[in-house]
Design a protein around this motif. Structure first.
Motif, PDB file in Angstrom:
ATOM      1  N   ASP A 157       4.683  11.421  -6.875  1.00 42.85           N
ATOM      2  CA  ASP A 157       6.131  11.679  -6.987  1.00 42.85           C
ATOM      3  C   ASP A 157       6.275  11.802  -4.784  1.00 42.85           C
ATOM      4  OD1 ASP A 157       5.905  14.815  -7.626  1.00 42.85           O
ATOM      5  OD2 ASP A 157       7.022  14.671  -6.063  1.00 42.85           O
ATOM      6  N   HIS A 158       7.870  10.924  -4.197  1.00 42.13           N
ATOM      7  CA  HIS A 158       8.067  11.038  -3.115  1.00 42.13           C
ATOM      8  C   HIS A 158       8.929  11.977  -2.640  1.00 42.13           C
ATOM      9  CE1 HIS A 158       4.756   8.178  -3.690  1.00 42.13           C
ATOM     10  NE2 HIS A 158       5.930   7.016  -3.785  1.00 42.13           N
ATOM     11  N   GLU A 159       8.582  12.842  -1.862  1.00 44.19           N
ATOM     12  CA  GLU A 159       9.973  13.511  -1.013  1.00 44.19           C
ATOM     13  C   GLU A 159       9.925  13.427   1.146  1.00 44.19           C
ATOM     14  OE1 GLU A 159       8.872  17.338  -3.743  1.00 44.19           O
ATOM     15  OE2 GLU A 159      11.094  17.540  -2.509  1.00 44.19           O
ATOM     16  N   HIS A 160      10.940  13.375   0.868  1.00 44.06           N
ATOM     17  CA  HIS A 160      11.782  12.980   2.282  1.00 44.06           C
ATOM     18  C   HIS A 160      12.170  13.785   3.516  1.00 44.06           C
ATOM     19  CE1 HIS A 160      11.159  11.045   6.609  1.00 44.06           C
ATOM     20  NE2 HIS A 160      12.047   9.744   5.908  1.00 44.06           N
ATOM     21  N   GLU A 161      11.659  14.250   4.356  1.00 39.52           N
ATOM     22  CA  GLU A 161      12.787  15.835   4.696  1.00 39.52           C
ATOM     23  C   GLU A 161      12.407  15.531   5.439  1.00 39.52           C
ATOM     24  OE1 GLU A 161       9.932  18.925   4.063  1.00 39.52           O
ATOM     25  OE2 GLU A 161      10.358  19.412   2.065  1.00 39.52           O
ATOM     26  N   GLY A 162      12.595  13.882   6.763  1.00 34.29           N
ATOM     27  CA  GLY A 162      12.794  13.642   7.615  1.00 34.29           C
ATOM     28  C   GLY A 162      13.901  12.955   8.116  1.00 34.29           C
ATOM     29  N   ASP A 163      13.882  12.647   9.474  1.00 37.04           N
ATOM     30  CA  ASP A 163      15.898  12.628   9.574  1.00 37.04           C
ATOM     31  C   ASP A 163      15.719  10.760   9.561  1.00 37.04           C
ATOM     32  OD1 ASP A 163      14.371  12.606  12.177  1.00 37.04           O
ATOM     33  OD2 ASP A 163      15.328  14.283  12.686  1.00 37.04           O
ATOM     34  N   ALA A 164      14.689  10.156   9.780  1.00 33.65           N
ATOM     35  CA  ALA A 164      15.503   8.332   9.677  1.00 33.65           C
ATOM     36  C   ALA A 164      14.023   7.972   8.335  1.00 33.65           C
ATOM     37  CB  ALA A 164      14.670   8.583  11.093  1.00 33.65           C
ATOM     38  N   PRO A 165      14.480   7.122   8.301  1.00 32.58           N
ATOM     39  CA  PRO A 165      13.460   6.120   6.864  1.00 32.58           C
ATOM     40  C   PRO A 165      12.450   6.516   8.058  1.00 32.58           C
ATOM     41  CG  PRO A 165      15.863   4.718   8.053  1.00 32.58           C
ATOM     42  CD  PRO A 165      15.638   6.058   9.187  1.00 32.58           C
ATOM     43  N   MET A 166      11.383   6.316   6.447  1.00 36.03           N
ATOM     44  CA  MET A 166       9.932   5.943   6.488  1.00 36.03           C
ATOM     45  C   MET A 166       9.828   4.433   6.116  1.00 36.03           C
ATOM     46  SD  MET A 166       7.981   9.579   5.893  1.00 36.03           S
ATOM     47  CE  MET A 166       6.422   7.813   6.385  1.00 36.03           C
ATOM     48  N   ILE A 167       8.983   3.498   6.009  1.00 35.03           N
ATOM     49  CA  ILE A 167       8.679   2.881   5.726  1.00 35.03           C
ATOM     50  C   ILE A 167       6.722   2.629   5.282  1.00 35.03           C
ATOM     51  CG2 ILE A 167       8.333  -0.176   5.752  1.00 35.03           C
ATOM     52  CD1 ILE A 167      10.986  -0.260   7.060  1.00 35.03           C
ATOM     53  N   TRP A 168       6.820   2.456   4.039  1.00 34.91           N
ATOM     54  CA  TRP A 168       4.967   2.265   3.851  1.00 34.91           C
ATOM     55  C   TRP A 168       4.927   0.784   3.148  1.00 34.91           C
ATOM     56  CZ3 TRP A 168       6.978   6.974   2.242  1.00 34.91           C
ATOM     57  CH2 TRP A 168       7.350   6.786   0.245  1.00 34.91           C
ATOM     58  N   LEU A 169       3.440   0.058   2.584  1.00 40.02           N
ATOM     59  CA  LEU A 169       3.102  -0.336   2.368  1.00 40.02           C
ATOM     60  C   LEU A 169       2.707   0.371   0.567  1.00 40.02           C
ATOM     61  CD1 LEU A 169       2.544  -3.761   2.858  1.00 40.02           C
ATOM     62  CD2 LEU A 169       0.095  -2.823   3.697  1.00 40.02           C
ATOM     63  N   ASP A 170       2.979  -0.520  -0.060  1.00 42.09           N
ATOM     64  CA  ASP A 170       2.494  -0.132  -2.095  1.00 42.09           C
ATOM     65  C   ASP A 170       1.597  -0.835  -2.132  1.00 42.09           C
ATOM     66  OD1 ASP A 170       3.555   1.879  -2.240  1.00 42.09           O
ATOM     67  OD2 ASP A 170       5.228   1.616  -2.643  1.00 42.09           O
ATOM     68  N   ALA A 171       0.246  -0.675  -2.586  1.00 41.40           N
ATOM     69  CA  ALA A 171      -1.010  -1.161  -3.210  1.00 41.40           C
ATOM     70  C   ALA A 171      -0.893  -0.958  -4.264  1.00 41.40           C
ATOM     71  CB  ALA A 171      -1.950  -1.592  -2.293  1.00 41.40           C
ATOM     72  N   LEU A 172      -1.228  -1.966  -5.558  1.00 41.91           N
ATOM     73  CA  LEU A 172      -1.896  -1.068  -6.212  1.00 41.91           C
ATOM     74  C   LEU A 172      -2.666  -2.429  -7.348  1.00 41.91           C
ATOM     75  CD1 LEU A 172       1.647  -0.439  -7.087  1.00 41.91           C
ATOM     76  CD2 LEU A 172       1.406   0.264  -8.824  1.00 41.91           C
ATOM     77  N   ASP A 173      -3.213  -2.014  -8.289  1.00 42.01           N
ATOM     78  CA  ASP A 173      -3.715  -2.922  -9.095  1.00 42.01           C
ATOM     79  C   ASP A 173      -3.566  -3.629 -10.257  1.00 42.01           C
ATOM     80  OD1 ASP A 173      -4.571  -0.876 -10.485  1.00 42.01           O
ATOM     81  OD2 ASP A 173      -7.065  -0.805 -10.414  1.00 42.01           O
ATOM     82  N   TYR A 174      -2.345  -3.917 -10.224  1.00 43.59           N
ATOM     83  CA  TYR A 174      -1.827  -3.281 -11.792  1.00 43.59           C
ATOM     84  C   TYR A 174      -2.161  -5.208 -12.451  1.00 43.59           C
ATOM     85  CZ  TYR A 174       2.118  -6.305  -9.436  1.00 43.59           C
ATOM     86  OH  TYR A 174       3.458  -7.335  -9.185  1.00 43.59           O
ATOM     87  N   PRO A 175      -2.283  -6.199 -11.307  1.00 41.20           N
ATOM     88  CA  PRO A 175      -2.744  -7.320 -11.648  1.00 41.20           C
ATOM     89  C   PRO A 175      -4.028  -7.141 -12.835  1.00 41.20           C
ATOM     90  CG  PRO A 175      -1.765  -8.100 -10.216  1.00 41.20           C
ATOM     91  CD  PRO A 175      -2.004  -6.385  -9.902  1.00 41.20           C
ATOM     92  N   ILE A 176      -5.026  -6.510 -12.115  1.00 37.00           N
ATOM     93  CA  ILE A 176      -5.996  -6.345 -12.655  1.00 37.00           C
ATOM     94  C   ILE A 176      -5.894  -5.477 -14.161  1.00 37.00           C
ATOM     95  CG2 ILE A 176      -8.766  -5.323 -12.651  1.00 37.00           C
ATOM     96  CD1 ILE A 176      -8.490  -5.794  -9.672  1.00 37.00           C
ATOM     97  N   THR A 177      -4.998  -4.466 -13.833  1.00 36.02           N
ATOM     98  CA  THR A 177      -4.794  -3.486 -15.253  1.00 36.02           C
ATOM     99  C   THR A 177      -4.542  -4.381 -16.470  1.00 36.02           C
ATOM    100  OG1 THR A 177      -4.250  -1.997 -14.031  1.00 36.02           O
ATOM    101  CG2 THR A 177      -4.368  -1.711 -15.144  1.00 36.02           C
ATOM    102  N   ASN A 178      -3.098  -5.345 -16.050  1.00 36.08           N
ATOM    103  CA  ASN A 178      -2.270  -5.792 -17.323  1.00 36.08           C
ATOM    104  C   ASN A 178      -3.182  -7.270 -17.506  1.00 36.08           C
ATOM    105  OD1 ASN A 178      -0.666  -4.520 -16.968  1.00 36.08           O
ATOM    106  ND2 ASN A 178       0.480  -5.425 -15.474  1.00 36.08           N
ATOM    107  N   ALA A 179      -4.500  -7.631 -16.444  1.00 38.66           N
ATOM    108  CA  ALA A 179      -4.599  -8.698 -17.277  1.00 38.66           C
ATOM    109  C   ALA A 179      -5.869  -8.217 -18.253  1.00 38.66           C
ATOM    110  CB  ALA A 179      -5.880  -9.252 -16.345  1.00 38.66           C
TER     111      ALA A 179
END
Ligand SMILES: [Fe+2]
Length: 350
Positions: free
Chosen positions: A143-165
């Motif tokens: 899970d994620h929690e944000h305690e800072g005072d400005a928005p954060m942006i990150w890149l998410d990556a998953l292998d779900y096309p493999i899992t779902n194949a």
């Protein structure tokens, strides 16, 4: 017994669950890979305002995780970034949380902007800073929690096309919105950060890396340790792979994560590989020639390289290094005997 008297025998066998191989031979056994995915570049500067728009207009109750999927134009149902990989851009506002869950698919995130958030992975809080690589291997609570005072942006990556194949994905909610901290913050990163001095008592419980965070500070130190005149890879310059310290293998069984430094004016050798790859521009300006596309990339853009597409990287700056974070499905192809790479100057290698 003679042939059936049906007017259209092709229709008749279709109704019996059969098909004539001779009409599908080139589709099921192509002479070379024919990926649906196309080369494509997602412009960060164009998408960023929409991340902020949805931060302000779309509640977490509606979105749960506020993510813009990076969808390959030819892979829309279901959405994916390449044939076997997925990437998305996630924004989280101050004080927000993303509820704890786990899934079979392996995941990681690469931090783009902001500080103050942490991901809790199986009870360990892992703090996020720009350039950090945070791991969430398959079936780990997160899970994620944000305690800072400005928005954060990150890149998410998953292998779900493999899992779902393989129709092999499971998903489960934790039950409470966030996990409690059960070990010291960032423990795994600190324990394994010393390279050749890893905890001798640690035994692998999974085939994934036990490290929660590969911080940019260490990535930067690793680059600094390499000689200025090192040639590196003729395709991708000074390229480093994030490793599982317990096995020496990739960070998760399905994906290899890498970061490369392209010297000013770098022009890579043209190649093609059976891997799918996604690149994120940490910083710099350059060109990726992918198939018949010229993808002009700059800071924080993301681009996709489909299998067996001609590929060439260039740093278009004559004075500044470029840094590219990338990941591929190479571990899967290697394990299955499907990995093939071609360097035109040298002929085929596999
Ligand atoms: Fe997740």
């Amino acid at each position: 017994m003679g042939a059936p008297s049906t007017p259209d025998p092709y229709q008749a066998i279709a109704q019996l669950g059969a098909a004539p191989l001779w009409r599908y031979f080139g589709d099921v056994l192509p002479a070379q890979p024919k990926p649906k995915a196309v080369p494509y570049l997602w412009r960060y500067a164009a998408l960023r305002p929409y991340l902020h728009h949805f931060l302000e207009t779309c509640s977490l109750e509606e979105a749960e995780r506020r993510v813009l999927m990076l969808v390959n134009p030819e892979l829309t149902e279901p959405p994916a970034t390449t044939t076997s990989l997925y990437a998305g851009l996630q924004i989280i506002g101050p004080g927000e949380t993303a509820q704890a869950h786990r899934h079979t698919s392996n995941a990681f995130r690469y931090v783009i902007e902001g500080t103050g958030a942490y991901t809790t992975v199986n009870g360990e809080r892992v703090h996020m800073h720009p350039g950090d690589l945070l791991m969430t291997p398959g079936w780990h609570w997160h899970d994620h929690e944000h305690e800072g005072d400005a928005p954060m942006i990150w890149l998410d990556a998953l292998d779900y096309p493999i899992t779902n194949a393989f129709d092999a994905n499971f998903f489960e909610l934790y039950g409470e919105r966030t996990q409690k901290s059960t070990v010291p913050d960032d423990l795994s990163s600190r324990q394994f950060i010393h390279g050749q001095l890893s905890p001798a008592w640690a035994v692998p419980h999974t085939s994934s890396s036990p490290v929660g965070n590969y911080p940019w500070a260490e990535t930067s130190r690793a680059f600094d340790a390499i000689a200025d005149d090192a040639v590196g890879s003729e395709v991708e310059g000074i390229i480093l792979e994030y490793k599982n310290p317990l096995t020496g293998g990739p960070v998760v069984p399905t994906m290899s994560c890498r970061i490369s430094r392209l010297r000013p004016g770098f022009r890579g050798a043209r190649t093609r590989r059976t891997t799918s790859a996604i690149y994120h521009v940490v910083r710099g300006t350059g060109t990726a020639l992918v198939g018949d596309q010229h993808l002009d990339w700059t800071d924080k853009d993301v681009f996709a390289v489909p299998p067996w597409a001609d590929f060439e990287l260039r740093n278009d700056s004559g004075t500044e290094d470029a840094f590219l974070f990338s990941w591929t499905n190479e571990p899967v192809l290697r394990a299955l005997g499907f990995l093939r790479e071609e360097l035109p100057e040298r002929g085929s290698q596999s």
